[in-house]
Write a protein that holds these residues in place. Structure first.
Motif, PDB file in Angstrom:
ATOM      1  N   ILE A  69       0.830  -1.215   0.000  1.00 36.64           N
ATOM      2  CA  ILE A  69       0.000   0.000   0.000  1.00 36.64           C
ATOM      3  C   ILE A  69       0.858   1.256   0.000  1.00 36.64           C
ATOM      4  N   LEU A  70       1.851   1.309   0.865  1.00 35.83           N
ATOM      5  CA  LEU A  70       2.679   2.517   0.981  1.00 35.83           C
ATOM      6  C   LEU A  70       3.587   2.705  -0.236  1.00 35.83           C
ATOM      7  N   ALA A  71       4.112   1.608  -0.775  1.00 38.23           N
ATOM      8  CA  ALA A  71       5.039   1.722  -1.903  1.00 38.23           C
ATOM      9  C   ALA A  71       4.333   2.110  -3.197  1.00 38.23           C
ATOM     10  N   GLY A  72       3.023   1.890  -3.291  1.00 36.15           N
ATOM     11  CA  GLY A  72       2.307   2.199  -4.525  1.00 36.15           C
ATOM     12  C   GLY A  72       1.996   3.668  -4.728  1.00 36.15           C
ATOM     13  N   ALA A  99       2.022   0.535  -9.692  1.00 32.85           N
ATOM     14  CA  ALA A  99       1.076   0.972  -8.664  1.00 32.85           C
ATOM     15  C   ALA A  99       0.066  -0.115  -8.348  1.00 32.85           C
ATOM     16  N   LEU A 100      -0.520  -0.700  -9.394  1.00 36.29           N
ATOM     17  CA  LEU A 100      -1.529  -1.742  -9.188  1.00 36.29           C
ATOM     18  C   LEU A 100      -0.904  -3.021  -8.644  1.00 36.29           C
ATOM     19  N   ALA A 101       0.291  -3.365  -9.126  1.00 32.42           N
ATOM     20  CA  ALA A 101       0.954  -4.582  -8.636  1.00 32.42           C
ATOM     21  C   ALA A 101       1.204  -4.494  -7.138  1.00 32.42           C
ATOM     22  N   LEU A 102       1.631  -3.317  -6.666  1.00 25.96           N
ATOM     23  CA  LEU A 102       1.950  -3.148  -5.247  1.00 25.96           C
ATOM     24  C   LEU A 102       0.687  -3.096  -4.388  1.00 25.96           C
TER      25      LEU A 102
END
Length: 478
Positions: free
Chosen positions: A315-318, A367-370
């Protein structure tokens, strides 16, 4: 090996029926998200036809999220006590009727009523379906299978966005008619599925079922107190409010790209197609939720904190990749009067020929992968930290929190866009608004970290309770 009354092997038909059941409940669970995804790409034509603002139509979508989530609590509680297949069939028929009736709406109040009718039926699909799926898979593979369950819902959202934008670009009613017909077929498909035993996937109960016994415990009103006192449940439920404030805002992604296309000179109908196609392409990273589920399974076998830590990190990395996606420019080489096929070709070509679009696609993929690692691990954690007869209800309460957040996100971001438009021209009012809503992912990540600290003791408590019940299976349920 199992034999029937005539001494014939029975494992093949039982295995086929079980496989069919998994396929039905995972794949067809996507249909509720198809219904949810139909309206956002069609905000403009629906608002024009009904002579209301786009914000008013978006509020109907928000109200639908909320009602679906609220009704899911009742559906799930009933499912934790009774025949889940029957409830799923009734719920599916109800949303199909509401979706089909939407195509007949000739006024805003009628549109509101039909969408809310569909929302009540939609409440049954996710909550009761989750309870069934959690009883079909072992704890070791929950992340993987739940990623397929979540992925099917993500694919449903994409299919809704795509069919809404493409089928409805020139006639907004058409996709609602098509989906209603598919919903009726889905309701029929539930009927021959296997009746799944509660707790059937728990290793500690395997000997009970092998010996011909059943897990007879059912949820009771007194159980609700212990459910809400379980610390992991508190964090897993509350994170949904802030997470869905952000995810709810993302249903406007097609509208952002539509506005970018309109600023490039495309007329509304063509811009809707452009926005729908780009939004669909850029959400393909959600497929990588399977990777998030696998990582969650692997780390969970090393530490009971694993799934929650994977969700927090994802969540945070995206966030920075979403911000990049929103602010990059849209470039497509096609005349504004081109037909749908030409526009589709130009959109696909731009992803590899235009550097800005290639960068947008990469940002969207990451973004979606993370952030999609969140879904399978959340599903699996709900199953891990709760007893079998509680899972559907806890899921539905969490889904209600998600619905509150998504409804608020979907509604508030529309108001935010309107307010920003007074000083920031389109498409930048959409881009700035979506960037601002990314801030709600920060408390989401923090709450997942808190859940990682409480999950080990809650998982151990579930295991010890089931172990004690398996040992005294002949006694009356508590």
């Amino acid at each position: 090996m199992l034999l029937d009354a005539h001494g014939q092997h029975t494992w093949k038909p039982r295995r086929l029926r079980r496989t069919y059941t998994v396929v039905v409940f995972v794949v067809l669970s996507s249909l509720d998200n198809v219904a949810i995804g139909l309206v956002p790409p069609l905000y403009s034509p629906i608002s024009d036809y009904l002579n209301v603002s786009e914000g008013a139509v978006s509020l109907v979508t928000a109200a639908g999220y909320l009602l679906a989530a609220a009704s899911a609590v009742g559906w799930a509680y009933a499912g934790d006590r009774s025949d889940r297949r029957r409830l799923l069939t009734v719920g599916t028929l109800l949303w199909a009727i509401g979706t089909g009736a939407t195509a007949l709406a000739d006024s805003f109040p009628t549109f509101l009523l039909t969408q809310l009718t569909a929302a009540v039926g939609l409440g049954a699909v996710g909550s009761v379906g989750f309870s069934v799926v959690s009883d079909l898979i072992s704890p070791r593979r929950r992340g993987l299978i739940m990623s397929l369950f979540g992925l099917s819902q993500g694919v449903g959202t994409l299919a809704g966005t795509l069919s809404g934008g493409l089928l409805g670009a020139h006639d907004w009613r058409r996709p609602f008619v098509v989906l209603a017909a598919v919903g009726v077929v889905a309701a029929v498909a539930y009927v021959p599925s296997e009746a799944v035993s509660r707790g059937g996937s728990e290793p500690v109960l395997a000997a009970v079922f092998a010996g011909g016994g059943n897990y007879e415990h059912r949820i009771a009103p007194a159980d609700l107190h212990s459910i809400v006192r379980r610390r992991s449940n508190v964090w897993l439920i509350l994170q949904g409010v802030t997470a869905q404030l952000t995810f709810g805002s993302l249903v406007w992604l097609p509208r952002l790209f539509q506005a970018k296309a309109e600023s490039q000179g495309f007329p509304q109908a063509s811009a809707i197609v452009v926005g729908t196609l780009f939004a669909t392409i850029f959400q393909l990273g959600g497929i990588l939720s399977i990777v998030g589920g696998l990582i969650g399974d692997r780390l969970q076998r090393r530490t009971a904190r694993g799934r929650a830590l994977v969700s927090a990190a994802g969540i945070l990395a995206g966030i920075p990749f979403y911000v990049t996606l929103f602010v990059l420019p849209l470039r497509i080489d096609a005349p504004g009067t081109a037909d749908t096929a030409t526009i589709t070709t130009a959109v696909l070509r731009s992803v590899v020929s235009e550097p800005a679009m290639a960068a947008s696609f990469l940002a969207a993929l990451l973004a979606l992968a993370l952030t999609s690692a969140n879904a399978p691990n959340w599903f699996a954690l709900i199953a891990d930290v709760n007893l079998p007869e509680h899972r559907g209800t806890v899921y539905s309460i969490g889904n209600l929190a998600n619905g509150l957040g998504r409804a608020a996100g979907n509604g508030l971001v529309g108001v935010t866009f309107t307010a920003l438009a007074r000083s920031v021209p389109a498409p930048w009012n959409f881009a700035v608004g979506l960037v601002a809503f990314q801030l709600f992912f920060v408390p989401t990540g923090i709450m997942y970290y808190a859940a990682s600290r409480s999950a080990p003791s809650d998982i151990a408590d579930v295991h010890s309770t089931l172990q004690a019940r398996a040992g005294g299976i002949g006694a009356k349920p508590a």
